[in-house]
Design a protein around this motif. Structure first.
Motif, short mmCIF file in Angstrom:
data_model
loop_
_atom_site.label_atom_id
_atom_site.label_comp_id
_atom_site.label_asym_id
_atom_site.label_seq_id
_atom_site.Cartn_x
_atom_site.Cartn_y
_atom_site.Cartn_z
N THR A 3 12.17 42.06 -6.68
CA THR A 3 13.23 41.06 -6.86
C THR A 3 13.00 39.94 -5.85
O THR A 3 12.16 40.08 -4.96
N ASN A 4 13.78 38.86 -5.97
CA ASN A 4 13.58 37.71 -5.09
C ASN A 4 13.85 38.00 -3.63
O ASN A 4 13.32 37.34 -2.76
N ASN A 5 14.71 38.99 -3.38
CA ASN A 5 15.09 39.21 -1.97
C ASN A 5 14.74 40.61 -1.47
O ASN A 5 15.36 41.10 -0.52
N THR A 6 13.75 41.26 -2.12
CA THR A 6 13.31 42.57 -1.61
C THR A 6 11.82 42.53 -1.29
O THR A 6 11.09 41.68 -1.78
N VAL A 7 11.41 43.51 -0.46
CA VAL A 7 9.98 43.64 -0.12
C VAL A 7 9.49 44.99 -0.63
O VAL A 7 10.30 45.91 -0.81
N PHE A 8 8.20 45.10 -0.84
CA PHE A 8 7.65 46.36 -1.38
C PHE A 8 7.62 47.44 -0.31
O PHE A 8 7.19 47.21 0.82
N PHE A 9 8.09 48.61 -0.70
CA PHE A 9 7.91 49.77 0.18
C PHE A 9 7.90 51.02 -0.66
O PHE A 9 8.84 51.28 -1.42
N ASP A 10 6.82 51.80 -0.54
CA ASP A 10 6.70 53.03 -1.30
C ASP A 10 7.08 54.19 -0.38
O ASP A 10 6.32 54.55 0.51
N THR A 11 8.23 54.74 -0.63
CA THR A 11 8.69 55.85 0.24
C THR A 11 7.85 57.10 0.05
O THR A 11 7.98 58.05 0.82
N LEU A 12 6.99 57.11 -0.98
CA LEU A 12 6.16 58.30 -1.21
C LEU A 12 4.79 58.19 -0.57
O LEU A 12 4.04 59.16 -0.52
N ASN A 13 4.45 57.01 -0.12
CA ASN A 13 3.16 56.83 0.54
C ASN A 13 3.35 55.88 1.72
O ASN A 13 3.23 54.66 1.59
N LEU A 14 3.63 56.48 2.85
CA LEU A 14 3.95 55.67 4.04
C LEU A 14 2.73 54.91 4.53
O LEU A 14 2.85 53.95 5.29
N ASP A 15 1.52 55.34 4.07
CA ASP A 15 0.30 54.65 4.51
C ASP A 15 -0.16 53.57 3.54
O ASP A 15 -1.23 52.99 3.71
N ASN A 16 0.63 53.33 2.50
CA ASN A 16 0.25 52.28 1.55
C ASN A 16 0.12 50.95 2.30
O ASN A 16 1.08 50.50 2.94
N PRO A 17 -1.09 50.31 2.25
CA PRO A 17 -1.30 49.08 3.04
C PRO A 17 -0.38 47.94 2.61
O PRO A 17 -0.18 46.98 3.37
N ASP A 18 0.17 48.03 1.40
CA ASP A 18 1.07 46.96 0.93
C ASP A 18 2.52 47.14 1.40
O ASP A 18 3.37 46.28 1.15
N ASN A 19 2.77 48.26 2.05
CA ASN A 19 4.15 48.52 2.49
C ASN A 19 4.66 47.49 3.49
O ASN A 19 3.90 47.05 4.37
N PHE A 20 5.92 47.15 3.38
CA PHE A 20 6.58 46.36 4.41
C PHE A 20 6.43 47.10 5.75
O PHE A 20 6.52 48.34 5.79
N ASP A 21 6.24 46.35 6.83
CA ASP A 21 5.98 46.98 8.13
C ASP A 21 7.31 47.39 8.81
O ASP A 21 7.89 46.63 9.57
N VAL A 22 7.74 48.62 8.48
CA VAL A 22 9.01 49.09 9.04
C VAL A 22 8.92 49.31 10.55
O VAL A 22 9.92 49.19 11.27
N TRP A 23 7.70 49.62 11.01
CA TRP A 23 7.52 49.89 12.44
C TRP A 23 7.74 48.63 13.25
O TRP A 23 8.27 48.66 14.37
N LYS A 24 7.36 47.51 12.66
CA LYS A 24 7.56 46.23 13.35
C LYS A 24 9.04 45.83 13.29
O LYS A 24 9.61 45.32 14.25
N PHE A 25 9.69 46.10 12.15
CA PHE A 25 11.10 45.74 11.98
C PHE A 25 12.00 46.61 12.86
O PHE A 25 13.03 46.19 13.35
N ARG A 26 11.59 47.84 13.07
CA ARG A 26 12.32 48.80 13.91
C ARG A 26 13.81 48.89 13.56
O ARG A 26 14.68 48.54 14.36
N PRO A 27 14.11 49.39 12.33
CA PRO A 27 15.53 49.47 11.95
C PRO A 27 16.30 50.42 12.86
O PRO A 27 15.77 51.44 13.29
N THR A 28 17.54 50.06 13.11
CA THR A 28 18.43 50.97 13.85
C THR A 28 19.16 51.88 12.87
O THR A 28 19.68 52.93 13.23
#
Ligand SMILES: NC(=O)c1ccc[n+]([C@@H]2O[C@H](COP(=O)([O-])OP(=O)(O)OC[C@H]3O[C@@H](n4cnc5c(N)ncnc54)[C@H](OP(=O)(O)O)[C@@H]3O)[C@@H](O)[C@H]2O)c1
Length: 291
Positions: free
Chosen positions: A37-62
């Motif tokens: 969608t226009n305001n979402t980023v790709f993230f595959d919760t089934l493959n945390l090593d997918n190179p296309d995943n949004f970088d959650v480690w950088k975002f560091r969600p609380t």
């Protein structure tokens, strides 16, 4: 607060993304999987090593809201492995991220964890999931309870509201009426639930997070309806449009997955803690939509 919403291309996650993006002091990122969608980023919760995943480690969600699952109840019954992956394995992976970042997890669950003998249910009621979907949702809940301190589990049912794909029952019927589509529907008269507006749900979650709440909360709208009553409520706003509803029993429908019949949830615990909160009814939503 930095909030990551997994499953933000869906009905619940999408409404939460929309709602939380408008609040101050929150940085929010929503993810999609197969439906960008226009305001979402790709993230595959089934493959945390997918190179296309949004970088959650950088975002560091609380905080991480997990609103992703295989939600097609009959498909889950036919494809239990896929159901397990998208509902249980995805939760395990979300927990792995959350625990390594010490983020609070919010999990969205369902009244299907009950058997539908005695709904609507409060948080103390005994669970007894009937279908594969329900068993996997319950298993995911258990993982969250065991593996994540301070987590929040919201149980909901029959969600409706604005969504990009407009696939929820209320909006599908509403749009069909608007477009004067001819409809003949066969609906179960014995499946009762407490429909809840996805926007109300987002708002309720915000209230809970602000107060640092944890544990299980049932979140329900003000209606207690079966599917026929819900459809007729929508059709009552389009009196000139002829729609045929054939009421039948769940047994007659022969759905792949068993359903809890007398389902639904009580939001008494939530409303006791937040007495000023107002859930809207389906009628209020429809009236607003027609304006
Ligand atoms: N809707 C209801 O009436 C209802 C009732 C009770 C409980 N719930 C629960 O509420 C949650 C949200 O439901 P919903 O109605 O919003 O469902 P939905 O509209 O079908 O959306 C499901 C979301 O999950 C995402 N997803 C699926 N597999 C994924 C994966 N492997 N990795 C990342 N994301 C994945 C989907 O992404 P893509 O579409 O981009 O693939 C989509 O954003 C679910 O956990 C559901 O069990 C819903």
């Amino acid at each position: 607060m930095r909030l990551l919403i997994a499953g933000a291309s869906g009905l619940v996650g999408g409404n939460c993304l929309d709602f939380f993006s408008k609040q101050s002091n929150i940085e929010v990122i929503g993810t999609h999987y197969s439906f960008p969608t226009n305001n979402t980023v790709f993230f595959d919760t089934l493959n945390l090593d997918n190179p296309d995943n949004f970088d959650v480690w950088k975002f560091r969600p609380t905080h991480i809201l997990h609103a992703g699952a295989l939600t097609h109840v009959d498909l889950c019954e036919q494809e239990p492995e896929q159901s397990y992956k998208q509902t249980v394995q995805s939760t395990l992976n979300i927990l792995q991220i959350a625990n390594s970042l010490q983020a609070k997890v919010i999990y969205i669950s369902t009244d299907y964890v009950f058997d539908g003998q005695a709904g609507p249910y409060d948080e103390m009621a005994e669970t007894n999931p009937l279908s594969i979907y329900a068993k996997h949702k319950w298993e995911a809940e258990e993982l969250i309870r065991k593996e994540s301190k301070h987590s929040l589990i919201l149980r909901i049912t029959n969600v409706y509201g604005d969504e990009i794909r407009d696939k929820n029952f209320v909006n599908r019927l509403f749009n069909a009426c608007l477009q004067k589509e001819s409809l003949k529907l066969k609906l179960p008269i014995d499946q009762f639930a407490t429909p809840v507006n996805a926007h109300d749900l987002a708002q309720a979650l915000w209230v809970l997070l602000r107060e640092g709440k944890q544990g299980i909360y049932h979140i329900a709208g003000t209606d207690y309806l079966n599917r026929v009553q819900l459809a007729e409520k929508i059709f009552s706003y389009f009196p000139e449009h002829k729609i045929e509803v054939v009421a039948c029993t769940t047994i007659e429908l022969n759905q792949a997955a068993p359903r809890p019949l007398q389902g639904g949830l009580k939001s008494k615990k939530f409303l006791t803690e937040f007495p000023f909160f107002r859930f809207t009814s389906v009628d209020q939503y429809l009236v607003k939509k027609l304006k």
